[in-house]
Design a protein around this motif. Structure first.
Motif: not given
Length: 468
Positions: A325-349
């Motif tokens: 994702g870019c900066f979606s909250t759902a990225m953190f629910t994936a990591a915190v509640y499901y233990g799924i690795p996450v990555a970002r794209v486009g955040t700096a821009e």
């Protein structure tokens, strides 16, 4: 204007209308998203609002999209019925204030007593005490509700990363003094919310196990959902999260589509051959064929999951190995509640283009940029875990620069932090040189005049006053 009926237009299986005043106090829970409703459900299940028998609980739904009539309605989303069953009735804010928009309408102070009588009659509240549980207290409709019931205590719940940032607008003291707590999810363990802290409001965690159980309940409701079944059949290993950045004027529609293409390329480069794209529920109804064309070019099987579903339902059912994702909250629910690795794209821009500096999306962007791997730079996707020691001082320094007048006590620590880090390229892009100059902080380009105004701005003001 005529008051609304005592419940919202809803599917056939929606909860029955709230019973007439039975003498118990009333708790009104205002919600605009299913994710927010899930947060409230978890809080209720954890006993954070006392025994159910002690108060009559009403769910007040507001549709805050720019054109509510064309947006996906909360009541149509998978899992809504399960959540709504925790309440004694459902009310519709849009219907109540029709034809006004929830984001803009609020009663004038002198009209508040009249409006309270209207709502008490329309909603069968009688004369009992009313407690308000709202999201985003600094804006309508929460602010309008607080003004209409000026004697009611307030609880604020925050269901996303914005809880870690400062309150975006000043609150009237008559509202601030009634806020009892900020309920929030532990999306970044160890990071303390800044939201409403300037008013002495304490944060309170919604228990992880309660929220995880609610997400599982929603996923169970989706067991026979055709969209989930279709997505699961593709055996996806990665999920791409769309947001609504063009609708927020953070990107153009073309740039947002290109952002999704970059997510797909990154997932393909990491070896994922079956990918699901999940548009945001409030994003435009359709996209062009650009993403599908890129999938065909790179040999990736693409499935679009555009049904009325939370991304978390997909996590539960399909168990992907990567969420992008870019900066979606759902990225953190994936990591915190499901233990799924996450990555970002486009955040700096997006961070570079974000205006004004106090834009409330800045802290979510800062957190994601600092914690989550950059897929396009070849960084290994991971589960972020607890906040590192470097995160809290960064978030507090950015928060101070966003709303310095609200947090004068944070100036010294921000000065110390910037003196040590403003030249670090990994830190410097979180700060605006003009803002640092205006505040007289390390990293600025010239010394500010008294009161935090730069000499150039002061000169422009004097010229304008002479011309006037």
């Amino acid at each position: 204007m005529a008051p609304a009926p005592d419940k919202a237009p809803a599917p056939d299986e929606a909860p029955a209308p709230a019973p007439a005043d039975d003498g118990r106090p009333v708790q009104i829970f205002q919600v605009s998203t299913l994710y927010g409703a899930a947060t409230l459900a978890a809080s209720l299940d954890a006993g954070q609002f006392g025994p159910r028998a002690d108060a009559r609980r009403l769910l007040l739904i507001s549709h805050n999209a720019e054109i509510p009539e064309t947006a996906l309605r909360l009541e149509t989303m998978t899992g809504y019925e399960r959540l709504a069953a925790r309440f004694d009735g459902v009310l519709d804010w849009n219907e109540t204030i029709h034809p006004y928009h929830p984001a803009t309408w609020a009663p004038r102070p002198e009209e508040a007593p009249l409006w309270q009588r209207v709502l008490r009659t329309a909603w069968d509240l009688g004369s009992v005490p009313v407690e308000l549980i709202v999201e985003s207290i600094q804006v309508n409709p929460a602010k309008a509700l607080a003004g209409t019931f000026p004697e009611s205590s307030l609880h604020v719940y925050a269901d996303g990363l914005m809880s870690y940032g400062p309150t975006r607008n000043d609150l009237a003291q008559s509202i601030a003094c009634r806020i009892r707590r900020v309920l929030h999810l532990d999306l970044v363990p160890g990071l303390r919310p800044l939201l409403l802290s300037e008013y002495g409001v304490e944060p309170e965690l919604v228990p992880d196990d309660a929220f995880r159980a609610v997400l599982a309940e929603i996923a169970e409701e989706a067991a026979d959902d055709p969209d989930i079944t279709r997505a699961a059949a593709a055996e996806p290993t990665a999920l791409l999260l769309g947001q609504y950045l063009a609708a927020l004027n953070l990107l153009t529609a073309e740039e947002e589509e290109e952002l999704h293409v970059r997510m797909l390329r990154g997932a393909a480069a990491a070896g994922h051959r079956s990918v699901v794209f999940k548009p945001h529920p409030t994003a435009p109804a359709s996209y062009s064929t650009v993403l599908q064309e890129e999938a065909e070019r790179t040999g990736v099987r693409l499935t679009v999951l555009d049904g009325p579903l939370l991304a978390e339902t997909f996590y539960e059912r399909c168990q992907p190995r990567l969420v992008v994702g870019c900066f979606s909250t759902a990225m953190f629910t994936a990591a915190v509640y499901y233990g799924i690795p996450v990555a970002r794209v486009g955040t700096a821009e997006v961070l570079e283009r974000l205006t004004p500096f106090e834009n409330s999306n800045r802290i979510p962007l800062t957190v994601v940029d600092h914690l989550i791997a950059d897929l396009e730079q070849g960084e290994e996707p991971a589960v972020p875990g607890a906040a590192p020691d470097s995160l809290t001082p960064l978030v507090r320094a950015v928060g101070y620069c966003m709303r310095h007048k609200s947090h004068p006590g944070m100036r010294e620590e921000t000065t110390v932090y910037l003196a040590a880090h403003h030249a670090d390229p990994d830190i410097a892009h979180h700060f605006d040189t003009d803002r640092l100059t205006q505040l007289g902080l390390p990293g600025g380009t010239e010394a500010p005049a008294r009161g935090g105004t730069t000499p150039s701005r002061l000169r422009r003001g004097l010229v304008r006053s002479r011309r006037g």
